[in-house]
Structures are given as C-alpha cells and as structure tokens.
Design a protein around this motif. Structure first.
Motif, mmCIF file in Angstrom:
data_model
loop_
_atom_site.group_PDB
_atom_site.id
_atom_site.type_symbol
_atom_site.label_atom_id
_atom_site.label_comp_id
_atom_site.label_asym_id
_atom_site.label_seq_id
_atom_site.Cartn_x
_atom_site.Cartn_y
_atom_site.Cartn_z
ATOM 1 N N VAL A 186 2.501 -10.385 -5.538
ATOM 2 C CA VAL A 186 2.630 -9.268 -4.600
ATOM 3 C C VAL A 186 3.902 -8.484 -4.889
ATOM 4 O O VAL A 186 4.889 -9.033 -5.394
ATOM 5 N N ASN B 245 1.950 -1.326 0.460
ATOM 6 C CA ASN B 245 0.509 -1.421 0.220
ATOM 7 C C ASN B 245 -0.224 -0.126 0.550
ATOM 8 O O ASN B 245 -1.402 0.015 0.247
ATOM 9 N N LEU C 292 2.889 -6.418 1.887
ATOM 10 C CA LEU C 292 2.472 -7.049 0.638
ATOM 11 C C LEU C 292 1.551 -6.128 -0.158
ATOM 12 O O LEU C 292 0.414 -5.858 0.246
ATOM 13 N N GLU D 155 -0.691 -6.070 -3.132
ATOM 14 C CA GLU D 155 -1.325 -7.050 -4.028
ATOM 15 C C GLU D 155 -1.291 -6.585 -5.477
ATOM 16 O O GLU D 155 -1.493 -5.413 -5.776
#
Length: 325
Positions: free
Chosen positions: A21, A93, A313, A315
């Motif tokens: 992440v 994100n 986070l 990804e």
C-alpha cells in the motif's frame, strides 16, 4: 463441469487483495472546507493546526509501523510540497489506482485543492524504488474539462475476482467516467446505484458504506433505495458472505475497511479502532474468519478529515521485482 472448473481457475488466478500500500504522511493535514460541502463525516475542532497535525502524524506513524510488523509492504510517499496546501493528502486512494498488469491510473478529483495532490511522476518514482514495475501510465484527468469526476477507489469498490465495480453515484462519481475507466481495465460489470443519507444527500464516497474482500463484503444497504438495494445485495451474495451494517455503524467507519495480504500470503483486515468497537461481537467473529483484524486508532484523522483507514491506503497491485518491507 468444465465451465465451473474454468470459472474456478479464473478466480484463483485473480488477486483480490494487495500486499503493498501507499501511505502519505499528513504533514499538511487540516479541516478541508472544500470537501466538507458534501462530506458529512468531517468535523471542525478547536485545537490549533499544529496540535491537529501532531496528533494526525502520530496516528499515521503508528499505523505504518503496525502494518509493516504485520507483513504488509508500505510505501511511504513523502510527497513534494507545492504552492497550494493539500490538507487531504493523507487519503491517496482517491487520486490513483494500479493494476496487476503494471498500469498506473490517475483520476479527476472534484475539489480544486485535492487536484493538487496528483503528483504522478513522484509517485511512480517512489513505487519503482520500492521494487514495483510500471508498464503504462494512463490518466482520466482530461474529464475535468467537462467538470466530470471519478475519485478512484474512494468511489469505486472493486470485486477483482468477478471483474465488477460497485459505485454509489454522486458529484464525485460520474457515470460516464466510471464506464470509461472500467472498460480501460477490462472489467465486465459496473453496478452503480443511488444512495441517500438522512439529510437527503448522497454518500460522498462508496468506500465509507461498503468494502469487498475475497469472500465477504460489508455494506450499509439501508442507504440504497429499495428497488436498487435488492439487485446490489443479490449481486454481492453470489459468492460473498454479506455482512450488513447499520447507519450508526457506517458513521463509525465500519464500511471503511480493507482486506490485504502479507508478503507471505496471509489475510489481514485493516480498520480503525472506531470501526472495530462499533462492530458487534458476532460481526467481528465473521470478519476474523476472513483474516486477522488490525484495528488502528486514527480518531483525529477520522473526525477532521472525514475518512478512515481504508481511505489512507492506496493499494498497489503492480508486479513486484523483489519482496521488500
């Protein structure tokens, strides 16, 4: 039988969870009046900016350390400062996403000061230094000229196994951009739907009301109109354990969780302490059957920023050249 075997092989070869992440330190963190226009999860506080940033940075650092100890690779993107402050940079994100094919996408964000968070070249360099391979950079930011927006995995919750994107439509999630992006990554289905909070406003980001793991999902389905709700739940329930949460639980960020994998392939589920405490014991047991629960205290970031652990986070599904923590 052959069709079932083919479907099983397809699912086994598709990765739902990232083992890496991107996290961005909240060095400019503050209440963002622009995003507060449609984010009812944000709250103003009386503490000074320096006090808020100190508390947010402590929460961030503790979360980075704990994720790494759990075996998740964390790329700490200490982004270069610009002329415009970016109080929501801790939520990366919303402006980028990656694929296992090596693609790095950037997105058109609705709020002007959030658009300054998009620093794709610096991010690409950080990812490559972390041992990840980028084969293609693609951007949907041209849609800003049409005043159309798509805030990445904030507004899109992806079922990678079934190549399906779930999205609550809002000013931050334009249907045309959503369909375009889904085609670019080769996803077969887009399940879009309306939502309404008690105030009548739509959910600002889908990922505060739902999360999808490899074989489970969490969803606050009561905010979806009944005629659409049945379709969404039926779609999810085909191969997921559906864990329904209440409006109160959603307000405690129970929908803002993320299943990840360690570098050894073990499943973990990241969530805030607020969410962990708001889940019922039965729900916690259900979730624990899908991975070790990792609760983090991010109360400052939640309360002022209106986002929680999942929002923090970004990804990384990019191919790895080496395993590195």
């Amino acid at each position: 039988m052959l069709k079932q075997q083919s479907l099983l092989q397809k699912k086994q070869s598709t990765v739902q969870n990232a083992n890496c992440v991107v996290m961005v330190p909240p060095k400019e963190f503050a209440f963002n009046a622009e995003t507060a226009q449609d984010n009812e999860f944000q709250h103003q506080v009386t503490e000074s900016t320096s006090q808020v940033r100190l508390a947010a940075m402590q929460e961030f650092n503790a979360m980075v350390i704990s994720l790494r100890q759990a075996g998740v690779q964390v790329v700490e993107f200490d982004y270069p400062l610009g002329e415009v402050e970016t109080p929501d940079a801790v939520f990366p994100n919303n402006w980028f996403s990656t694929t296992a094919k090596g693609e790095l996408f950037t997105f058109p964000m609705a709020c002007k000061n959030r658009q300054h968070e998009v620093k794709v070249d610096a991010l690409a360099e950080a990812l490559q230094q972390a041992g990840r391979t980028i084969t293609l950079q693609d951007s949907l930011t041209d849609y800003l000229q049409q005043d159309a927006h798509l805030e990445s995995t904030g507004v899109m919750v992806k079922d990678h196994v079934n190549k399906t994107v779930y999205a609550a439509l809002s000013q931050r999630c334009d249907r045309e951009v959503l369909e375009d992006y889904s085609k670019r990554i080769g996803y077969d289905r887009v399940v879009s739907f309306q939502t309404a909070l008690p105030s009548g406003k739509p959910i600002y980001h889908t990922n505060v009301m739902m999360a999808i793991g490899e074989s489970f999902c969490v969803i606050c389905d009561e905010v979806i109109p009944e005629f659409e709700r049945r379709f969404v739940i039926k779609s999810l329930a085909k191969d997921k354990q559906v864990i329904s949460i209440s409006l109160e639980q959603m307000n405690n960020f129970c929908g803002n969780i993320l299943q990840l994998e360690t570098i050894n392939g073990e499943k973990v589920i990241a969530m805030s302490q607020s969410a962990y405490d708001a889940f019922s014991p039965a729900q916690r047991a259900q979730l624990a059957s899908h991975g070790k629960l990792l609760p983090f205290n991010v109360k400052t970031i939640e309360n002022i920023g209106g986002g929680s652990v999942r929002c923090m986070l970004g990804e990384v599904f990019l191919p790895s050249r080496k395993k590195q923590l």
